[in-house]
Design an enzyme around this catalytic site. Structure first.
Site, PDB file in Angstrom:
ATOM      1  N   LYS A  40     -14.445  -2.788 -27.257  1.00 15.28           N
ATOM      2  CA  LYS A  40     -14.308  -4.142 -27.308  1.00 15.28           C
ATOM      3  C   LYS A  40     -13.109  -4.328 -28.690  1.00 15.28           C
ATOM      4  CE  LYS A  40     -18.727  -4.333 -29.591  1.00 15.28           C
ATOM      5  NZ  LYS A  40     -19.957  -4.585 -29.630  1.00 15.28           N
ATOM      6  N   ARG A 139     -30.381 -12.134 -28.692  1.00 15.71           N
ATOM      7  CA  ARG A 139     -29.073 -12.685 -28.804  1.00 15.71           C
ATOM      8  C   ARG A 139     -28.410 -12.705 -27.249  1.00 15.71           C
ATOM      9  NH1 ARG A 139     -24.109  -8.420 -30.976  1.00 15.71           N
ATOM     10  NH2 ARG A 139     -24.731  -7.440 -29.076  1.00 15.71           N
ATOM     11  N   TYR A 261      -2.954 -13.780 -58.792  1.00 19.46           N
ATOM     12  CA  TYR A 261      -3.267 -15.343 -58.716  1.00 19.46           C
ATOM     13  C   TYR A 261      -4.735 -15.687 -59.384  1.00 19.46           C
ATOM     14  CZ  TYR A 261      -0.162 -16.266 -54.767  1.00 19.46           C
ATOM     15  OH  TYR A 261       0.789 -16.471 -53.796  1.00 19.46           O
ATOM     16  N   MET A 309      -1.738 -12.309 -50.237  1.00 15.51           N
ATOM     17  CA  MET A 309      -1.672 -12.184 -48.757  1.00 15.51           C
ATOM     18  C   MET A 309      -1.070 -11.031 -48.302  1.00 15.51           C
ATOM     19  SD  MET A 309       0.546 -14.716 -46.131  1.00 15.51           S
ATOM     20  CE  MET A 309      -0.462 -16.118 -46.374  1.00 15.51           C
TER      21      MET A 309
HETATM   22  C1  LIG Z   1     -20.738  -3.483 -29.787  1.00 16.84           C
HETATM   23  C2  LIG Z   1     -21.877  -3.019 -29.055  1.00 16.84           C
HETATM   24  C3  LIG Z   1     -22.269  -1.839 -28.859  1.00 16.84           C
HETATM   25  C4  LIG Z   1     -21.598  -0.759 -29.540  1.00 16.84           C
HETATM   26  O1  LIG Z   1     -22.217  -0.480 -31.036  1.00 16.84           O
HETATM   27  P1  LIG Z   1     -22.122   0.345 -32.213  1.00 16.84           P
HETATM   28  O2  LIG Z   1     -22.979   0.018 -33.106  1.00 16.84           O
HETATM   29  O3  LIG Z   1     -20.600  -0.046 -32.539  1.00 16.84           O
HETATM   30  O4  LIG Z   1     -22.208   1.603 -31.529  1.00 16.84           O
HETATM   31  C5  LIG Z   1     -23.149  -1.358 -27.783  1.00 16.84           C
HETATM   32  N1  LIG Z   1     -23.672  -2.174 -27.012  1.00 16.84           N
HETATM   33  C6  LIG Z   1     -23.436  -3.500 -27.235  1.00 16.84           C
HETATM   34  C7  LIG Z   1     -24.413  -4.683 -26.294  1.00 16.84           C
HETATM   35  C8  LIG Z   1     -22.767  -3.977 -28.192  1.00 16.84           C
HETATM   36  O5  LIG Z   1     -22.389  -5.514 -28.139  1.00 16.84           O
END
Ligand SMILES: *Cc1c(COP(=O)(O)O)cnc(C)c1O
Length: 376
Positions: A40, A139, A261, A309
């Site tokens: 992802k 979640r 800055y 930046m």
């Molecule tokens: C992002 C995610 C993972 C991977 O998690 P890591 O901690 O990066 O290994 C696995 N399962 C779900 C549902 C996730 O959202």
């Protein structure tokens, strides 16, 4: 021709062989039957177009993304019929696009399950799905009563082919947290509602928690990319990312001079400074202002003042005069400081450092050995 690295302020090197080595280690040590790859957010910022083929060539056959738009990109990279699943679920109205692309939705609610069953009826074929149950994180996933209701629904197995039942751990990065075992037990009970269906629980941290957490499909992300998935004394995963940035100017300032800055830092003594061509627009987080450092050889060069930046300013007084020149590259991520070190200095986690990595870097991919063999 001009070296492309000279067109930008920094070079990001991504070691695909190290990603493959981390995947092989998880395959050998996790105790799970299959080890998937979570890709992802563009493979945690490192580029699905490079990461996915490298892992596939190494034997990885299961890929997870967060959104359907990411899955559409990944299915195009892989052979037809590959396993690409969408963790965030099935958005209302996305059913036909998901089915047409051959993407596997993770069904997180009764509504999603019902709409996917309806799509299967329209298409007049069984559609693949993964069921997520909520084992305690609150979640995503079916709460226990919805999981039971779905398990009793005959159409579920008539219309869908359920490839896995999964859940996600809230505290896998803390091996001692009692929530881990509680979730493993809750997951086991909920998964029993779907007899014979493969199980998937462990993320990277979960892969290190022992056999109670192993299953049919492990879902690591961060460990593949060299991040440290948990506290405790396991061997570090192979570093994947190297970030080097150019010195774009140097100066000497007298004691009392303000820097950057807001002039949040004033030189306490006469100081030599270098301005480096990386800033928050590149994902070098602004919370690194006055925190963390760059490295040149064995010299640590502390960041002084605010992150801008496009640049940061480092104190190079530790280096002999003339040791550094305009155009030299300093190390921001590499042998002297890992993504976890940078995350610690920034008050965040390695996940955020990786997924913030900017688009302006000159990116260099070190190929994986398996792909070189294929290409030869
Ligand atoms: C992002 C995610 C993972 C991977 O998690 P890591 O901690 O990066 O290994 C696995 N399962 C779900 C549902 C996730 O959202």
């Amino acid at each position: 021709m001009t070296d492309p690295a000279r067109l930008t302020g920094a070079v990001l090197t991504i070691d695909l062989e190290a990603i493959v080595a981390n995947w092989r280690r998880l395959r050998d040590e996790s105790g799970s039957v299959h080890v998937a790859a979570v890709v992802k957010a563009d493979a945690y910022g490192l580029g699905v177009a490079h990461v996915v083929p490298a892992l596939h060539a190494a034997g990885c056959r299961h890929f997870f993304v967060a959104h359907l738009i990411e899955a559409l990109e990944v299915v195009d990279i892989l052979p037809r019929g590959s396993f690409v699943a969408v963790l965030s679920g099935l958005n209302p109205g996305a059913e036909s696009a998901c089915a047409a692309a051959g993407v596997i939705p993770v069904l997180n609610s009764l509504g999603q399950a019902r709409r996917w069953i309806a799509q299967a009826r329209i298409d007049n074929r069984r559609l693949p799905a993964i069921l997520q149950v909520d084992s305690g994180m609150s979640r995503l996933g079916l709460p226990p009563h919805e999981a039971a209701e779905l398990a009793a629904d005959q159409e579920l197995t008539e219309r869908l082919s359920i490839l896995a039942v999964m859940s996600h751990l809230a505290c896998a990065d803390e091996p001692e947290a009692p929530a881990n075992l509680a979730q493993a037990e809750a997951f086991c009970q909920l998964a029993d509602l779907f007899p014979g269906v493969p199980r998937s629980l462990a993320n990277s941290g979960g892969c290190l928690l022992g056999e109670r957490f192993a299953g049919d499909i492990a879902r690591p992300g961060i460990a593949l990319y060299g991040g440290d998935p948990a506290t405790g004394d396991h061997a570090p995963f192979a570093p994947v990312v190297r970030l080097e940035a150019a010195v774009i100017q140097m100066r000497q300032i007298p004691a009392g001079t303000g820097v950057g800055y807001g002039m949040t830092w004033h030189a306490p003594v006469p100081t030599r400074l270098a301005t480096i061509g990386v800033g928050y627009a590149d994902g070098w987080l602004r919370s690194l202002s006055g925190q963390g450092a760059a490295w040149f050889g064995e010299a640590r060069l502390p960041i002084v003042g605010r992150v801008s930046m496009d640049s940061i300013i480092v104190d190079i007084s530790a280096l002999p005069e003339g040791a550094l020149a305009e155009g030299d590259m300093v190390e921001l991520i590499g042998p002297h400081q890992t993504i976890d070190d940078v995350a610690h200095a920034a008050g965040t986690i390695s996940y955020e450092i990786l997924t913030s990595l900017g688009q302006r870097y000159h990116r260099v991919y070190r190929p994986a050995a398996a792909q070189q063999e294929l290409a030869a």
